[in-house]
Design a protein around this motif. Structure first.
Motif, PDB file in Angstrom:
ATOM      1  N   VAL A 143       0.860  -1.183   0.000  1.00 38.54           N
ATOM      2  CA  VAL A 143       0.000   0.000   0.000  1.00 38.54           C
ATOM      3  C   VAL A 143       0.897   1.234   0.000  1.00 38.54           C
ATOM      4  O   VAL A 143       1.613   1.488   0.965  1.00 38.54           O
ATOM      5  CB  VAL A 143      -0.935   0.020   1.228  1.00 38.54           C
ATOM      6  N   ALA A 144       0.862   1.987  -1.097  1.00 36.52           N
ATOM      7  CA  ALA A 144       1.682   3.196  -1.205  1.00 36.52           C
ATOM      8  C   ALA A 144       0.950   4.415  -0.674  1.00 36.52           C
ATOM      9  O   ALA A 144       1.546   5.260  -0.005  1.00 36.52           O
ATOM     10  CB  ALA A 144       2.093   3.417  -2.659  1.00 36.52           C
ATOM     11  N   LEU A 145      -0.336   4.547  -0.981  1.00 36.82           N
ATOM     12  CA  LEU A 145      -1.170   5.635  -0.474  1.00 36.82           C
ATOM     13  C   LEU A 145      -2.444   5.037   0.094  1.00 36.82           C
ATOM     14  O   LEU A 145      -3.078   4.186  -0.546  1.00 36.82           O
ATOM     15  CB  LEU A 145      -1.515   6.636  -1.587  1.00 36.82           C
ATOM     16  N   GLY A 174       5.474   7.133   0.867  1.00 35.64           N
ATOM     17  CA  GLY A 174       4.488   7.363  -0.177  1.00 35.64           C
ATOM     18  C   GLY A 174       4.618   8.713  -0.860  1.00 35.64           C
ATOM     19  O   GLY A 174       3.793   9.065  -1.708  1.00 35.64           O
ATOM     20  N   LYS A 175       5.653   9.491  -0.522  1.00 35.53           N
ATOM     21  CA  LYS A 175       5.796  10.839  -1.078  1.00 35.53           C
ATOM     22  C   LYS A 175       5.954  10.811  -2.604  1.00 35.53           C
ATOM     23  O   LYS A 175       5.319  11.596  -3.313  1.00 35.53           O
ATOM     24  CB  LYS A 175       6.990  11.549  -0.439  1.00 35.53           C
ATOM     25  N   THR A 176       6.811   9.932  -3.108  1.00 38.64           N
ATOM     26  CA  THR A 176       7.050   9.887  -4.550  1.00 38.64           C
ATOM     27  C   THR A 176       5.802   9.452  -5.297  1.00 38.64           C
ATOM     28  O   THR A 176       5.451  10.038  -6.337  1.00 38.64           O
ATOM     29  CB  THR A 176       8.217   8.939  -4.864  1.00 38.64           C
ATOM     30  N   THR A 177       5.098   8.459  -4.781  1.00 38.25           N
ATOM     31  CA  THR A 177       3.849   8.039  -5.415  1.00 38.25           C
ATOM     32  C   THR A 177       2.848   9.182  -5.430  1.00 38.25           C
ATOM     33  O   THR A 177       2.150   9.404  -6.431  1.00 38.25           O
ATOM     34  CB  THR A 177       3.255   6.821  -4.683  1.00 38.25           C
ATOM     35  N   LEU A 178       2.770   9.922  -4.335  1.00 36.90           N
ATOM     36  CA  LEU A 178       1.856  11.061  -4.264  1.00 36.90           C
ATOM     37  C   LEU A 178       2.190  12.085  -5.341  1.00 36.90           C
ATOM     38  O   LEU A 178       1.302  12.560  -6.072  1.00 36.90           O
ATOM     39  CB  LEU A 178       1.929  11.699  -2.883  1.00 36.90           C
ATOM     40  N   MET A 179       3.454  12.446  -5.459  1.00 41.36           N
ATOM     41  CA  MET A 179       3.842  13.436  -6.459  1.00 41.36           C
ATOM     42  C   MET A 179       3.542  12.936  -7.868  1.00 41.36           C
ATOM     43  O   MET A 179       3.097  13.705  -8.729  1.00 41.36           O
ATOM     44  CB  MET A 179       5.319  13.793  -6.297  1.00 41.36           C
ATOM     45  N   LEU A 195       8.439  20.093  -6.235  1.00 48.14           N
ATOM     46  CA  LEU A 195       9.888  19.923  -6.211  1.00 48.14           C
ATOM     47  C   LEU A 195      10.248  18.742  -5.312  1.00 48.14           C
ATOM     48  O   LEU A 195       9.793  18.668  -4.173  1.00 48.14           O
ATOM     49  CB  LEU A 195      10.564  21.190  -5.681  1.00 48.14           C
ATOM     50  N   ASP A 196      11.083  17.858  -5.828  1.00 48.76           N
ATOM     51  CA  ASP A 196      11.493  16.675  -5.082  1.00 48.76           C
ATOM     52  C   ASP A 196      12.943  16.862  -4.627  1.00 48.76           C
ATOM     53  O   ASP A 196      13.864  16.846  -5.445  1.00 48.76           O
ATOM     54  CB  ASP A 196      11.369  15.433  -5.977  1.00 48.76           C
ATOM     55  N   GLU A 197      13.137  17.087  -3.336  1.00 42.55           N
ATOM     56  CA  GLU A 197      14.467  17.294  -2.736  1.00 42.55           C
ATOM     57  C   GLU A 197      15.267  18.364  -3.493  1.00 42.55           C
ATOM     58  O   GLU A 197      16.385  18.130  -3.940  1.00 42.55           O
ATOM     59  CB  GLU A 197      15.251  15.975  -2.709  1.00 42.55           C
ATOM     60  N   PRO A 198      14.723  19.572  -3.623  1.00 35.57           N
ATOM     61  CA  PRO A 198      15.406  20.594  -4.425  1.00 35.57           C
ATOM     62  C   PRO A 198      16.705  21.112  -3.821  1.00 35.57           C
ATOM     63  O   PRO A 198      17.514  21.707  -4.535  1.00 35.57           O
ATOM     64  CB  PRO A 198      14.362  21.716  -4.502  1.00 35.57           C
ATOM     65  N   PHE A 199      16.914  20.916  -2.515  1.00 36.66           N
ATOM     66  CA  PHE A 199      18.106  21.465  -1.859  1.00 36.66           C
ATOM     67  C   PHE A 199      19.231  20.440  -1.705  1.00 36.66           C
ATOM     68  O   PHE A 199      20.276  20.767  -1.139  1.00 36.66           O
ATOM     69  CB  PHE A 199      17.735  22.015  -0.483  1.00 36.66           C
ATOM     70  N   ALA A 200      19.023  19.240  -2.199  1.00 34.51           N
ATOM     71  CA  ALA A 200      20.014  18.183  -2.022  1.00 34.51           C
ATOM     72  C   ALA A 200      21.335  18.572  -2.687  1.00 34.51           C
ATOM     73  O   ALA A 200      21.377  18.925  -3.868  1.00 34.51           O
ATOM     74  CB  ALA A 200      19.497  16.875  -2.611  1.00 34.51           C
ATOM     75  N   GLY A 201      22.406  18.527  -1.908  1.00 40.06           N
ATOM     76  CA  GLY A 201      23.737  18.766  -2.452  1.00 40.06           C
ATOM     77  C   GLY A 201      24.136  20.220  -2.582  1.00 40.06           C
ATOM     78  O   GLY A 201      25.255  20.515  -3.012  1.00 40.06           O
TER      79      GLY A 201
END
Length: 297
Positions: free
Chosen positions: A15-17, A39-44, A153-159
């Protein structure tokens, strides 16, 4: 207003969501939080139309989102989605045309968006020649070039280094102030606390905490007190103080957990019996504490 109502998605036995429900208001930065696998990626992907949910609905301005999501949404993936050997302006213009802009409008939009993200001087550079931070700028330019109403935006501050984080954060605040609905996921909770007015926390496919961050902090049943002494001390002064727990201590620093109805003045008076107090901080729980309590681990 972006409304997510009862989204459900299952992959086989996983179950993802599981009835995911929350809203994202315009002119607000909203942080999407959750442990890995929450479930964040599935939601997006459901928001972007890349995954069809098993149930539930996504609405924009009160109406179900139609198939023309590409024009409404700007998306910045965590993994780089750029062509390394293409020149920056050529690449941004290409994505603008993929979003439906005619050639002349795409060229004009490219010039404008590169200026907005502070990358005008990079227009003739190849992406592979750019630093990580500048590549992030170009990725954001691609997400913005068609002037979307909703930015995901998915992890926009990474790196990013601290200066890059400051610049990128200021840009997102400007976008939200101009009316763009901004939702971004991040594991950097201190950064989310600094930037976001609202947060949504997902765990095991369900929303376990959502709302305005300040209201969520005020609603908690405890506070934190940090005491810093001028000279080494012990925690003996805390003995007998009601509804107080010593969470952490060394010879000069003491961190306490207080119930919300505890009197901080009483704590300060007790601390002064143990020595000269250099600092006394009385604060609501941090976003990290709220997060840990919400996901139960």
């Amino acid at each position: 207003m972006l409304e997510i109502e009862g989204l459900r998605k299952r992959y086989g036995g996983t179950v993802a969501l599981d009835g995911c429900t929350f809203t994202v208001a315009p002119k607000r930065l909203v942080g999407l939080l959750g442990p890995n696998g929450a479930g964040k990626t599935t939601l997006m992907r459901c928001l972007l139309g890349l995954v069809v949910p098993d149930g539930g609905e996504v609405r924009w301005l009160g109406a179900p989102l139609d198939g023309d999501r590409g024009r409404r949404f700007g998306y910045m993936p965590e993994e780089r989605g750029l062509y390394p050997s293409m020149r920056v302006a050529e690449q941004v213009r290409y994505f603008a045309m993929l979003s439906g802009l005619p050639s002349a409008a795409a060229a004009e939009a490219t010039t404008g968006v590169l200026h907005r993200v502070g990358a005008s001087d990079l227009s003739e550079r190849r992406v592979e020649e750019l630093s990580h931070g500048n590549q992030q700028r170009i990725q954001l330019a691609v997400a913005l070039v068609h002037d979307p109403e909703i930015l995901v935006l998915d992890e926009p501050f990474a790196g990013l280094d601290p200066l890059g984080v400051d610049q990128f954060g200021a840009l997102l605040l400007d976008l939200a102030a101009d009316g763009t609905t901004v939702l971004f996921s991040s594991h950097q909770l201190d950064l989310v606390q600094h930037l976001c007015q609202d947060i949504v926390t997902i765990d095991r496919g369900r929303v376990v905490l959502a709302g305005e961050l300040e209201q969520l902090q005020r609603a908690t049943a405890h506070r934190r007190v940090t005491v810093v002494f001028a000279e080494p001390s012990t925690t003996a002064w805390t003995t007998g103080l009601p509804n107080i727990t010593v969470e952490r201590a060394d010879d000069r620093h003491v961190q306490l957990r207080l119930e919300a109805d505890s009197d901080p003045d009483h704590v300060l008076r007790a601390a002064r019996t143990a020595g000269s107090v250099l600092r006394f901080d009385y604060e609501p729980p941090s976003l990290e504490e709220l997060f840990r309590e919400a996901v139960g681990r």
